[in-house]
Design a protein around this motif. Structure first.
Motif, PDB file in Angstrom:
ATOM      1  N   ASP A 217       0.840  -1.212   0.000  1.00 47.78           N
ATOM      2  CA  ASP A 217       0.000   0.000   0.000  1.00 47.78           C
ATOM      3  C   ASP A 217       0.873   1.259   0.000  1.00 47.78           C
ATOM      4  N   PHE A 218       1.927   1.233   0.820  1.00 43.35           N
ATOM      5  CA  PHE A 218       2.824   2.382   0.894  1.00 43.35           C
ATOM      6  C   PHE A 218       3.574   2.549  -0.434  1.00 43.35           C
ATOM      7  N   TYR A 219       3.981   1.405  -0.995  1.00 46.31           N
ATOM      8  CA  TYR A 219       4.658   1.422  -2.292  1.00 46.31           C
ATOM      9  C   TYR A 219       3.753   2.011  -3.374  1.00 46.31           C
ATOM     10  N   GLN A 220       2.513   1.528  -3.390  1.00 45.39           N
ATOM     11  CA  GLN A 220       1.554   1.964  -4.412  1.00 45.39           C
ATOM     12  C   GLN A 220       1.253   3.463  -4.282  1.00 45.39           C
ATOM     13  N   LEU A 221       1.139   3.927  -3.052  1.00 40.80           N
ATOM     14  CA  LEU A 221       0.881   5.348  -2.802  1.00 40.80           C
ATOM     15  C   LEU A 221       2.007   6.198  -3.400  1.00 40.80           C
ATOM     16  N   ALA A 222       3.230   5.843  -3.092  1.00 42.46           N
ATOM     17  CA  ALA A 222       4.371   6.627  -3.573  1.00 42.46           C
ATOM     18  C   ALA A 222       4.506   6.552  -5.089  1.00 42.46           C
ATOM     19  N   MET A 223       4.301   5.365  -5.653  1.00 41.69           N
ATOM     20  CA  MET A 223       4.420   5.223  -7.112  1.00 41.69           C
ATOM     21  C   MET A 223       3.337   6.017  -7.840  1.00 41.69           C
ATOM     22  N   ALA A 224       2.145   6.086  -7.259  1.00 37.57           N
ATOM     23  CA  ALA A 224       1.056   6.849  -7.888  1.00 37.57           C
ATOM     24  C   ALA A 224       1.432   8.330  -7.943  1.00 37.57           C
ATOM     25  N   TYR A 225       2.006   8.837  -6.859  1.00 40.94           N
ATOM     26  CA  TYR A 225       2.468  10.238  -6.858  1.00 40.94           C
ATOM     27  C   TYR A 225       3.540  10.452  -7.923  1.00 40.94           C
ATOM     28  N   LEU A 226       4.525   9.570  -7.952  1.00 40.35           N
ATOM     29  CA  LEU A 226       5.652   9.766  -8.880  1.00 40.35           C
ATOM     30  C   LEU A 226       5.189   9.694 -10.331  1.00 40.35           C
ATOM     31  N   THR A 227       4.254   8.813 -10.594  1.00 42.46           N
ATOM     32  CA  THR A 227       3.711   8.702 -11.949  1.00 42.46           C
ATOM     33  C   THR A 227       3.022  10.012 -12.340  1.00 42.46           C
ATOM     34  N   LYS A 228       2.309  10.612 -11.403  1.00 44.97           N
ATOM     35  CA  LYS A 228       1.628  11.890 -11.682  1.00 44.97           C
ATOM     36  C   LYS A 228       2.624  13.009 -11.958  1.00 44.97           C
ATOM     37  N   VAL A 229       3.649  13.127 -11.110  1.00 40.25           N
ATOM     38  CA  VAL A 229       4.540  14.293 -11.262  1.00 40.25           C
ATOM     39  C   VAL A 229       5.579  14.128 -12.364  1.00 40.25           C
ATOM     40  N   LYS A 230       5.644  12.946 -12.939  1.00 40.43           N
ATOM     41  CA  LYS A 230       6.466  12.800 -14.145  1.00 40.43           C
ATOM     42  C   LYS A 230       5.952  13.773 -15.214  1.00 40.43           C
ATOM     43  N   ALA A 231       4.646  13.929 -15.293  1.00 43.68           N
ATOM     44  CA  ALA A 231       4.030  14.851 -16.261  1.00 43.68           C
ATOM     45  C   ALA A 231       4.296  16.316 -15.926  1.00 43.68           C
ATOM     46  N   HIS A 232       4.765  16.578 -14.713  1.00 45.50           N
ATOM     47  CA  HIS A 232       5.123  17.948 -14.309  1.00 45.50           C
ATOM     48  C   HIS A 232       6.624  18.177 -14.438  1.00 45.50           C
ATOM     49  N   ASN A 233       7.291  17.230 -15.067  1.00 45.66           N
ATOM     50  CA  ASN A 233       8.746  17.296 -15.260  1.00 45.66           C
ATOM     51  C   ASN A 233       9.509  17.418 -13.935  1.00 45.66           C
ATOM     52  N   VAL A 234       8.993  16.759 -12.908  1.00 45.29           N
ATOM     53  CA  VAL A 234       9.767  16.637 -11.664  1.00 45.29           C
ATOM     54  C   VAL A 234      10.872  15.610 -11.918  1.00 45.29           C
ATOM     55  N   ARG A 235      12.114  16.064 -11.762  1.00 47.44           N
ATOM     56  CA  ARG A 235      13.261  15.178 -12.014  1.00 47.44           C
ATOM     57  C   ARG A 235      13.801  14.562 -10.730  1.00 47.44           C
ATOM     58  N   TYR A 236      13.532  15.267  -9.638  1.00 45.37           N
ATOM     59  CA  TYR A 236      14.074  14.834  -8.352  1.00 45.37           C
ATOM     60  C   TYR A 236      13.081  15.225  -7.270  1.00 45.37           C
ATOM     61  N   ALA A 237      12.853  14.351  -6.312  1.00 44.33           N
ATOM     62  CA  ALA A 237      11.912  14.657  -5.226  1.00 44.33           C
ATOM     63  C   ALA A 237      12.440  14.124  -3.902  1.00 44.33           C
ATOM     64  N   GLU A 238      12.383  14.972  -2.890  1.00 44.94           N
ATOM     65  CA  GLU A 238      12.677  14.553  -1.526  1.00 44.94           C
ATOM     66  C   GLU A 238      11.340  14.446  -0.801  1.00 44.94           C
ATOM     67  N   LEU A 239      11.027  13.249  -0.348  1.00 47.05           N
ATOM     68  CA  LEU A 239       9.670  12.898   0.058  1.00 47.05           C
ATOM     69  C   LEU A 239       9.570  12.764   1.572  1.00 47.05           C
ATOM     70  N   PHE A 240       8.702  13.579   2.179  1.00 49.18           N
ATOM     71  CA  PHE A 240       8.440  13.453   3.617  1.00 49.18           C
ATOM     72  C   PHE A 240       7.563  12.245   3.871  1.00 49.18           C
ATOM     73  N   PHE A 241       7.841  11.571   4.978  1.00 49.42           N
ATOM     74  CA  PHE A 241       6.876  10.577   5.467  1.00 49.42           C
ATOM     75  C   PHE A 241       6.836  10.636   6.990  1.00 49.42           C
ATOM     76  N   ASP A 242       5.708  10.187   7.547  1.00 48.37           N
ATOM     77  CA  ASP A 242       5.401  10.305   8.975  1.00 48.37           C
ATOM     78  C   ASP A 242       5.276   8.927   9.613  1.00 48.37           C
ATOM     79  N   PRO A 243       6.383   8.286  10.000  1.00 45.57           N
ATOM     80  CA  PRO A 243       6.248   6.922  10.540  1.00 45.57           C
ATOM     81  C   PRO A 243       5.322   6.833  11.741  1.00 45.57           C
ATOM     82  N   GLN A 244       5.333   7.851  12.620  1.00 43.42           N
ATOM     83  CA  GLN A 244       4.516   7.756  13.838  1.00 43.42           C
ATOM     84  C   GLN A 244       3.014   7.732  13.543  1.00 43.42           C
ATOM     85  N   ALA A 245       2.613   8.291  12.392  1.00 39.60           N
ATOM     86  CA  ALA A 245       1.191   8.255  12.031  1.00 39.60           C
ATOM     87  C   ALA A 245       0.761   6.816  11.734  1.00 39.60           C
TER      88      ALA A 245
END
Ligand code: HPA
Ligand code: ZN
Length: 325
Positions: free
Chosen positions: A75-103
Motif C-alpha cells: 500500500d505504501f509502495y503503491q501510494l508513492a508510485m502513484a504520486y511519482l507517476t503523476k509528477v512525471k508529467a510535471h517534469n519533476v526530475r528529483y523529489a525529496e519525500l516526507f513521510f510520517d512513521p509515527q502516524a
C-alpha cells in the motif's frame, strides 16, 4: 503570458511533499475496499465533500484518520508510485519525500512495513526517470520521547533515509522540544529541516530557534521570516532555502503568502514552490506555481529561478546538483 505548459515543462525538484498527502480519493477507496476499512465514505464525490478545512488542525483531523487505509507494505509502495507517476508529467526530475512513521506505528503498523514500502518506490522511481530520497518527519504534537524512539527505529535503515524533518501541529510544540533528537540526527549525518508553519503563535521565535539553535539546513514554509531582517540576511548568507507551498497556505491561512514568497525570491533568498499535500489541496507542483502566477505578477524569470533554487537547495550531492542546474 505565463502558461501552464511553460511551468509544467520546466525541469524541477520537489522538496516539500508529504507522501501521506498524496493519497487521492480513488486510491483511498481502492485500499479501503481491499483492506476492509470503513472510511465513512463510499464515493469520490463524498470524500471530496468531506475535505473542509480552514486551518492546519482542521486539515490534520481529516488527514490522519484517512491513513488507516494504508495497511501493508504494498500500500505504501503503491501510494508513492502513484504520486511519482503523476509528477512525471510535471517534469519533476528529483523529489525529496516526507513521510510520517509515527502516524502509522501509533496505529499498529510496523516501522519496517512503512519504510520498506516507501523505499521500494525510491528504488523503482528510476524506471520513471525520477530520482527520489526520503525525509523522515517526527510528529511535533507527539512527545520528544516518541521522536527519540522513532529515531532508534530508523537507525537500522540509515541508508534509506536522507534527512529528518518535523511536521504536524506547531501550536505549543516549538523546535526546542526536539533539540536533543535533532542533535543526534545531525551527528549521525542526516540532513535536517523543520516545518515553520505560516502565522503561528510565535512564528518568528520558532524560526529563530530552528535556524540558530537547531541549525536546520532548510525551513519548510517559513515565510514569516520577513518579520526579521537579520534572519532574512542570515538565510541569504548561509544559502538556507525555504520550501513554500502557496496553495496549501491558501487553505490553512486563507492567504497564499505570494507577496512574501516573491519578495524573498527576488531579493535572493533560495525560495522554492512545492505542493505539500497535493491530493488534499488538489494542486500538484506546477499547479502551485501557476496559481501563484495567476494571483501575483510573475515573469518567466521568476519561474526559472524557482526551478534553479529547487535543485540548488536540494540535498543531492554537488556533482549531481550541477548536472541539473
Ligand atoms: N504542516 C504541518 N504538518 C503537515 C503539513 C504542513 O504543511 N502537511 C502535512 N502535515
Ligand atoms: Zn508540509
Amino acid at each position: 503570458t505565463l502558461t501552464k505548459e511553460f511551468i509544467k515543462g520546466m525541469p524541477k525538484a520537489e522538496l516539500h511533499l508529504h507522501l501521506e498527502g498524496t493519497l487521492e480519493p480513488d486510491l483511498k477507496l481502492v485500499l479501503a475496499e481491499k483492506n476492509q476499512i470503513d472510511i465513512g465514505q463510499t464515493t469520490i464525490a463524498e470524500i471530496e465533500k468531506s475535505y473542509q478545512f480552514d486551518s492546519l488542525p482542521s486539515f490534520l483531523n481529516i488527514y490522519y484518520p484517512a491513513m488507516n487505509v494504508l495497511q501493508v507494505e504494498e500500500d505504501f509502495y503503491q501510494l508513492a508510485m502513484a504520486y511519482l507517476t503523476k509528477v512525471k508529467a510535471h517534469n519533476v526530475r528529483y523529489a525529496e519525500l516526507f513521510f510520517d512513521p509515527q502516524a502509522h506505528t501509533s496505529r499498529g503498523i510496523s516501522f519496517e512495513t512503512v519504510i520498506n514500502g516507501y523505499y521500494r518506490a525510491v528504488t523503482d522511481s528510476h524506471t520513471l526517470g525520477i530520482e527520489t530520497a526520503l525525509i523522515m518527519c517526527f510528529l511535533r504534537d507527539m512527545s520528544a520521547e516518541s521522536a527519540a524512539e522513532t529515531f532508534e527505529q530508523a537507525l537500522p535503515h540509515r541508508d534509506k533515509i536522507l534527512g529528518i524533518g518535523l511536521d504536524s501541529d506547531e501550536h505549543g510544540n516549538p523546535p526546542g522540544k526536539f533539540k536533543a533528537v535533532f542533535k543526534r540526527a545531525k551527528e549521525a549525518g542526516f540532513h535536517i529541516t523543520m516545518h515553520c508553519d505560516i502565522d503561528q503563535e510565535n512564528s518568528i521565535g520558532n524560526i529563530r530557534e530552528a535556524l540558530l539553535d537547531i541549525q536546520v539546513e532548510r525551513l519548510d514554509h517559513g515565510t514569516n521570516i520577513v518579520e526579521d531582517r537579520e534572519l532574512v540576511e542570515y538565510v541569504k548568507e548561509q544559502g538556507i532555502g525555504l520550501t513554500c507551498c502557496p496553495v496549501s497556505n491558501g487553505f490553512v491561512v486563507d492567504d497564499m503568502k505570494g507577496k512574501e514568497i516573491l519578495d524573498l525570491l527576488r531579493e535572493g533568498v533560495k525560495v522554492t514552490v512545492n505542493s505539500d499535500d497535493p491530493a488534499y489541496f488538489q494542486s500538484y507542483i506546477s499547479d502551485d506555481i501557476f496559481a501563484l502566477s495567476e494571483n501575483y505578477d510573475m515573469t518567466p524569470a521568476d519561474v526559472v529561478l524557482l526551478a534553479e533554487n529547487s535543485f540548488a537547495i536540494s540535498w543531492l550531492p554537488e556533482a549531481k546538483k550541477s548536472s541539473y542546474l
